[in-house]
Design a protein around this motif. Structure first.
Motif, short mmCIF file in Angstrom:
data_model
loop_
_atom_site.label_atom_id
_atom_site.label_comp_id
_atom_site.label_asym_id
_atom_site.label_seq_id
_atom_site.Cartn_x
_atom_site.Cartn_y
_atom_site.Cartn_z
N ASN A 110 -6.24 4.02 -3.80
CA ASN A 110 -5.98 2.86 -4.66
C ASN A 110 -5.37 1.75 -3.80
OD1 ASN A 110 -5.27 0.98 -6.56
ND2 ASN A 110 -4.07 2.38 -7.83
N ALA A 111 -6.05 0.62 -3.67
CA ALA A 111 -5.59 -0.46 -2.81
C ALA A 111 -4.23 -1.01 -3.24
CB ALA A 111 -6.62 -1.59 -2.78
N LYS A 112 -3.94 -0.96 -4.52
CA LYS A 112 -2.65 -1.46 -5.01
C LYS A 112 -1.48 -0.66 -4.43
CE LYS A 112 -3.44 -1.59 -9.52
NZ LYS A 112 -3.19 -1.87 -10.96
N ASP A 113 -1.75 0.60 -4.06
CA ASP A 113 -0.67 1.43 -3.52
C ASP A 113 -0.22 0.99 -2.14
OD1 ASP A 113 -0.50 2.95 -5.78
OD2 ASP A 113 -1.87 4.51 -5.08
N PHE A 114 -0.99 0.09 -1.50
CA PHE A 114 -0.52 -0.51 -0.24
C PHE A 114 0.81 -1.22 -0.45
CE2 PHE A 114 -0.29 -4.32 2.43
CZ PHE A 114 -0.31 -3.75 3.70
N LEU A 186 2.92 -6.09 -13.01
CA LEU A 186 1.65 -6.47 -12.40
C LEU A 186 0.98 -5.28 -11.72
CD1 LEU A 186 2.52 -9.96 -10.84
CD2 LEU A 186 1.09 -9.49 -12.84
N TYR A 187 1.80 -4.38 -11.18
CA TYR A 187 1.24 -3.19 -10.54
C TYR A 187 0.45 -2.36 -11.56
CZ TYR A 187 1.04 1.42 -8.37
OH TYR A 187 0.61 2.63 -7.89
N TRP A 188 0.94 -2.31 -12.78
CA TRP A 188 0.27 -1.51 -13.80
C TRP A 188 -0.89 -2.25 -14.47
CZ3 TRP A 188 1.26 3.33 -13.32
CH2 TRP A 188 2.53 3.76 -12.90
N THR A 193 -5.95 -7.85 -6.10
CA THR A 193 -5.85 -9.21 -5.56
C THR A 193 -4.79 -10.03 -6.29
OG1 THR A 193 -7.69 -9.91 -6.99
CG2 THR A 193 -8.24 -9.23 -4.75
N GLN A 194 -4.71 -9.89 -7.60
CA GLN A 194 -3.69 -10.63 -8.35
C GLN A 194 -2.28 -10.20 -7.93
OE1 GLN A 194 -5.01 -9.55 -12.30
NE2 GLN A 194 -6.13 -11.46 -12.60
N LEU A 195 -2.09 -8.88 -7.85
CA LEU A 195 -0.79 -8.37 -7.42
C LEU A 195 -0.48 -8.83 -6.00
CD1 LEU A 195 1.69 -6.51 -7.66
CD2 LEU A 195 0.23 -4.62 -6.87
N VAL A 200 2.74 -11.97 -2.20
CA VAL A 200 2.86 -12.88 -1.05
C VAL A 200 3.65 -14.13 -1.44
CG1 VAL A 200 1.56 -14.41 0.49
CG2 VAL A 200 0.81 -12.04 0.14
N ALA A 201 3.35 -14.66 -2.63
CA ALA A 201 4.04 -15.87 -3.08
C ALA A 201 5.53 -15.64 -3.29
CB ALA A 201 3.40 -16.37 -4.39
N LEU A 202 5.90 -14.39 -3.62
CA LEU A 202 7.31 -14.07 -3.88
C LEU A 202 8.04 -13.53 -2.65
CD1 LEU A 202 7.17 -12.40 -7.42
CD2 LEU A 202 7.99 -14.69 -6.82
N LYS A 203 7.41 -13.56 -1.50
CA LYS A 203 8.07 -13.07 -0.29
C LYS A 203 9.20 -13.99 0.14
CE LYS A 203 6.19 -9.27 1.49
NZ LYS A 203 6.96 -8.10 1.98
N ILE A 204 8.91 -15.27 0.29
CA ILE A 204 9.85 -16.20 0.92
C ILE A 204 10.86 -16.82 -0.05
CG2 ILE A 204 10.08 -18.28 2.31
CD1 ILE A 204 8.95 -15.89 3.78
#
Length: 248
Positions: A110-114, A186-188, A193-195, A200-204
Motif C-alpha cells: 500500500n503506497a500510503k504506508d510510505f 486523510l490516511y483512511w 496522492t492526496q495524502l 508535503v504542504a504541512l512539512k514546513i
C-alpha cells in the motif's frame, strides 16, 4: 594620517551603539535554534524525499520506483553532507525515516504506508512534548539544554527558563497533534496522492510556527546558565589552589 589623528578605541566604541543584553540574548537564541533544528538546509532535506515520492507516484503510480527514488535522494543528501564535512544528523534522520517508510510500503503493498511511520512518529512526538511537560521535564528543554550549554541547570536553578521551555513544549505538542488530526483522517479516507501532497504542504509551516514560538518564549526568558564555563572555572580554581599549596 598621523598617530594623533587616528581615532582611539575608546572613541570608536563611543560612536558605535552598544548592544543591548536583550539583543545579545535573542541573537544567541536564534543561532542555537538554527543549529538545533538544521536551518534551511535541514528543512530541504526533510521535504525533498517525500516530495519526490509523491511526484513520481502521481505520474506513474509505481510504488517501487517512487520508494527507490525517495531513498536514493536521501542517501545522496547524506553523501553531500559527508563530502562537505558537515553535520549529518538531520540527513541521517531523514534516511532512517524514508527507509522505514519504504520497508513498510513494500511489505504491505500500500503506497500510503510510505507515510505511516512518519505520521506515527509525529503523533508520538506530540504526546511526548505534552507528557514530559506535565511531568515537569519539558522535552524541548532536554533537546536545547546541551545546545545552550546549560544542560539541565534550568530545572532547579533557572525557573524562568523552565517556564519558557514548558510553554515551548506545549506549543510543539499542540502543533504536532493538530497536524496529526489532519493527516490521519486523510490516511483512511483519501488516496495516496492526496495524502502525499497534503503531507508535503504541512512539512514546513507547522515546523516554522513551532520554532518561531520557541524563539519568542526563550528570547524573553532569563539567560541560560553556562554549566560548562562553571566547570572550567572550578577546575582552574582547583588547579590554582593546588599550585599555591605546592609553592608554600
Amino acid at each position: 594620517m598621523t598617530s594623533l589623528d587616528k581615532p582611539t578605541e575608546d572613541a570608536q566604541q563611543e560612536r558605535e551603539p552598544a548592544r543591548e543584553p536583550e539583543q545579545d540574548s535573542r541573537a544567541v537564541t536564534e543561532a542555537a535554534l538554527f543549529e538545533a533544528f538544521g536551518g534551511v538546509r535541514g528543512m530541504v532535506e526533510t521535504v525533498v524525499p517525500g516530495l519526490l515520492f509523491v511526484s513520481i507516484y502521481t505520474i506513474n503510480k509505481d510504488l517501487h520506483l517512487s520508494a527507490i527514488a525517495a531513498l536514493a535522494v536521501s542517501l545522496v543528501l547524506v553523501v553531500v553532507r559527508l563530502a562537505m564535512k558537515d553535520t549529518v544528523k538531520h540527513a541521517f534522520s531523514g534516511v532512517f525515516g524514508v527507509a522505514f517508510g519504504v520497508v513498510f510500503a513494500m511489505m504491505t503493498g500500500n503506497a500510503k504506508d510510505f507515510y505511516l511511520p512518519g505520521m506515527l512518529y509525529t503523533l508520538g512526538l506530540g504526546f511526548a512534548y505534552i507528557i514530559t511537560t506535565l511531568c515537569g521535564v519539558p522535552l524541548i528543554g532536554l533537546v536545547l539544554g546541551p545546545v545552550f550549554k546549560e544542560n539541565l541547570s534550568w530545572r532547579t536553578r533557572n525557573p524562568g527558563r523552565k517556564r519558557a521551555y514548558a510553554k515551548a513544549s506545549w506549543a510543539w505538542g499542540l502543533i504536532l497533534l493538530g497536524k496529526s488530526a489532519i493527516l490521519f483522517p486523510l490516511y483512511w479516507w483519501a488516496d495516496t496522492t492526496q495524502l502525499g501532497w497534503v503531507l508535503v504542504a504541512l512539512k514546513i509551516p507547522p515546523f516554522l510556527l513551532a520554532v518561531w514560538l520557541t524563539w519568542v518564549f526563550l528570547a524573553k526568558a532569563p539567560a541560560p546558565i553556562d554549566v560548562f564555563a562553571e566547570m572550567e572555572a572550578a577546575e582552574r580554581a582547583e588547579k590554582a589552589a593546588v599550585a599555591s599549596k605546592g609553592g608554600e
